[in-house]
Scaffold this motif. Structure first.
Motif, PDB file in Angstrom:
ATOM      1  N   PRO A 286      42.096  25.233  44.940  1.00 21.61           N
ATOM      2  CA  PRO A 286      42.240  27.204  43.820  1.00 21.61           C
ATOM      3  C   PRO A 286      43.569  27.892  43.843  1.00 21.61           C
ATOM      4  O   PRO A 286      44.810  27.762  45.314  1.00 21.61           O
ATOM      5  CB  PRO A 286      41.582  27.902  44.400  1.00 21.61           C
ATOM      6  N   GLY A 287      44.997  28.006  42.703  1.00 22.06           N
ATOM      7  CA  GLY A 287      46.267  28.861  43.143  1.00 22.06           C
ATOM      8  C   GLY A 287      46.330  29.868  41.731  1.00 22.06           C
ATOM      9  O   GLY A 287      45.197  29.133  40.767  1.00 22.06           O
ATOM     10  N   SER A 288      47.098  30.309  41.882  1.00 26.28           N
ATOM     11  CA  SER A 288      48.043  30.679  41.054  1.00 26.28           C
ATOM     12  C   SER A 288      49.124  29.407  40.243  1.00 26.28           C
ATOM     13  O   SER A 288      49.030  29.469  39.300  1.00 26.28           O
ATOM     14  CB  SER A 288      48.710  32.099  41.361  1.00 26.28           C
ATOM     15  N   PHE A 289      49.192  28.701  41.627  1.00 28.14           N
ATOM     16  CA  PHE A 289      50.505  27.832  40.528  1.00 28.14           C
ATOM     17  C   PHE A 289      51.718  28.052  39.250  1.00 28.14           C
ATOM     18  O   PHE A 289      51.208  27.689  38.609  1.00 28.14           O
ATOM     19  CB  PHE A 289      49.481  26.710  40.237  1.00 28.14           C
TER      20      PHE A 289
ATOM     21  N   MET B  47      44.047  29.722  38.676  1.00 29.45           N
ATOM     22  CA  MET B  47      43.012  31.245  38.574  1.00 29.45           C
ATOM     23  C   MET B  47      44.360  32.308  36.780  1.00 29.45           C
ATOM     24  O   MET B  47      44.770  32.499  36.967  1.00 29.45           O
ATOM     25  CB  MET B  47      43.403  31.771  39.554  1.00 29.45           C
TER      26      MET B  47
ATOM     27  N   PHE C 229      39.682  28.857  36.505  1.00 31.38           N
ATOM     28  CA  PHE C 229      39.303  29.769  36.523  1.00 31.38           C
ATOM     29  C   PHE C 229      39.029  31.602  36.442  1.00 31.38           C
ATOM     30  O   PHE C 229      39.972  31.362  36.175  1.00 31.38           O
ATOM     31  CB  PHE C 229      38.117  29.574  37.325  1.00 31.38           C
TER      32      PHE C 229
ATOM     33  N   GLY D  51      37.333  35.047  37.205  1.00 30.73           N
ATOM     34  CA  GLY D  51      36.835  35.398  38.124  1.00 30.73           C
ATOM     35  C   GLY D  51      36.515  35.232  39.815  1.00 30.73           C
ATOM     36  O   GLY D  51      37.494  34.474  40.368  1.00 30.73           O
ATOM     37  N   LEU D  52      35.240  35.235  39.854  1.00 30.08           N
ATOM     38  CA  LEU D  52      35.276  34.810  41.917  1.00 30.08           C
ATOM     39  C   LEU D  52      35.019  33.013  41.663  1.00 30.08           C
ATOM     40  O   LEU D  52      34.440  32.175  41.232  1.00 30.08           O
ATOM     41  CB  LEU D  52      33.751  35.069  41.940  1.00 30.08           C
ATOM     42  N   LEU D  53      36.095  32.439  43.025  1.00 29.91           N
ATOM     43  CA  LEU D  53      35.963  31.277  43.004  1.00 29.91           C
ATOM     44  C   LEU D  53      34.778  30.722  42.984  1.00 29.91           C
ATOM     45  O   LEU D  53      34.628  29.684  43.125  1.00 29.91           O
ATOM     46  CB  LEU D  53      37.153  30.767  44.201  1.00 29.91           C
TER      47      LEU D  53
ATOM     48  N   MET E  70      38.884  35.306  53.744  1.00 29.03           N
ATOM     49  CA  MET E  70      38.712  35.510  52.158  1.00 29.03           C
ATOM     50  C   MET E  70      37.972  33.556  52.325  1.00 29.03           C
ATOM     51  O   MET E  70      36.626  33.603  51.880  1.00 29.03           O
ATOM     52  CB  MET E  70      39.580  34.608  51.591  1.00 29.03           C
TER      53      MET E  70
ATOM     54  N   ASN F  81      34.164  34.388  50.694  1.00 30.00           N
ATOM     55  CA  ASN F  81      33.034  33.061  50.059  1.00 30.00           C
ATOM     56  C   ASN F  81      31.942  32.607  50.832  1.00 30.00           C
ATOM     57  O   ASN F  81      30.502  32.024  50.527  1.00 30.00           O
ATOM     58  CB  ASN F  81      34.530  31.842  50.119  1.00 30.00           C
TER      59      ASN F  81
HETATM   60  O1  PNS Z   1      48.094  30.818  44.632  1.00 26.23           O
HETATM   61  P1  PNS Z   1      47.436  32.100  45.312  1.00 26.23           P
HETATM   62  O2  PNS Z   1      47.861  33.498  44.566  1.00 26.23           O
HETATM   63  O3  PNS Z   1      47.800  32.494  46.810  1.00 26.23           O
HETATM   64  O4  PNS Z   1      45.621  31.959  45.154  1.00 26.23           O
HETATM   65  C1  PNS Z   1      45.183  32.733  45.060  1.00 26.23           C
HETATM   66  C2  PNS Z   1      42.994  32.241  44.829  1.00 26.23           C
HETATM   67  C3  PNS Z   1      43.249  32.225  43.410  1.00 26.23           C
HETATM   68  C4  PNS Z   1      43.045  31.314  45.514  1.00 26.23           C
HETATM   69  C5  PNS Z   1      42.537  33.590  45.262  1.00 26.23           C
HETATM   70  O5  PNS Z   1      43.321  34.835  45.270  1.00 26.23           O
HETATM   71  C6  PNS Z   1      41.118  33.220  44.678  1.00 26.23           C
HETATM   72  O6  PNS Z   1      40.326  32.603  45.398  1.00 26.23           O
HETATM   73  N1  PNS Z   1      40.768  34.497  43.657  1.00 26.23           N
HETATM   74  C7  PNS Z   1      39.994  33.901  43.067  1.00 26.23           C
HETATM   75  C8  PNS Z   1      38.847  35.833  43.134  1.00 26.23           C
HETATM   76  C9  PNS Z   1      37.657  35.512  44.037  1.00 26.23           C
HETATM   77  O7  PNS Z   1      37.193  34.659  44.485  1.00 26.23           O
HETATM   78  N2  PNS Z   1      38.186  36.895  44.838  1.00 26.23           N
HETATM   79  C10 PNS Z   1      37.873  36.861  45.690  1.00 26.23           C
HETATM   80  C11 PNS Z   1      38.285  36.347  47.825  1.00 26.23           C
HETATM   81  S1  PNS Z   1      37.256  36.669  48.324  1.00 26.23           S
END
Ligand code: PNS
Length: 160
Positions: free
Chosen positions: A7-10, A36, A69, A71-73, A101, A105
């Motif tokens: 996952p990521g912003s990319f 995301m 995606f 919302g929540l991963l 994180m 998760n």
């Molecule tokens: O490329 P990034 O911005 O470092 O990616 C961060 C990302 C998207 C992996 C992280 O922010 C994420 O998982 N966001 C989704 C929302 C979520 O699940 N938040 C709770 C994390 S514990």
């Protein structure tokens, strides 16, 4: 099927991201690169542009596909039967937040996170830094796939 998510912003995808995606691909049946949807953060590229660049860059890996995606991963992982989240770790500074994180998760749904050390030659690359350097005229050609570099320069020129 053993499915993992990267996952990521990319915003945009870098050679550092591609290193992690390419090394994850042979370890799973399928790897989903999940972009995301960040409504609060205005990126340099739209979600569609980011996905397009990723799809192009990940094309050499037949078991990698790109999705988005919101919302929540963990919800994405549950809905899509994802077994593991794979995250690149560039330096110890990444680790603190990534560990937090990963533990959150896991506490939410039991999904596992696997940390993959970034190859040393990519450990300083971050999309945000690449954009900053390129905006001030620095050469970042060697840090991005060529088509992404082209689009980055175009976007900077449009904004100037
Ligand atoms: O490329 P990034 O911005 O470092 O990616 C961060 C990302 C998207 C992996 C992280 O922010 C994420 O998982 N966001 C989704 C929302 C979520 O699940 N938040 C709770 C994390 S514990």
């Amino acid at each position: 099927m053993r499915r993992a998510v990267c996952p990521g912003s990319f915003d945009p995808v870098t050679n550092g991201h591609l290193d992690i995606i390419g090394r994850t691909a042979p370890l799973f049946d399928e790897v989903v690169v999940a972009v995301m949807v960040n409504k609060s953060k205005k990126g340099m590229f739209t979600l569609e542009e980011r996905m397009e660049m990723l799809t192009d860059a990940a094309a050499p890996h037949p078991n990698v596909r790109v999705d988005s995606f919101d919302g929540l991963l963990v919800d994405y992982c549950r809905t899509n039967e994802v077994r593991a989240i794979v995250k690149g770790i560039r330096a110890v500074s990444d680790f603190d937040y990534e560990l937090q994180m990963a533990q959150m998760n896991h506490a939410l749904t039991g999904v596992e996170t696997l940390f993959m050390p970034t190859a040393p030659e990519f450990s300083f690359i971050a999309s945000s830094l690449v954009k900053e350097v390129a905006t001030y005229g620095g050469d970042v050609a060697h840090l991005l796939p060529a088509p992404v570099h082209r689009r980055l320069l175009e976007r900077i020129a449009e904004r100037a």
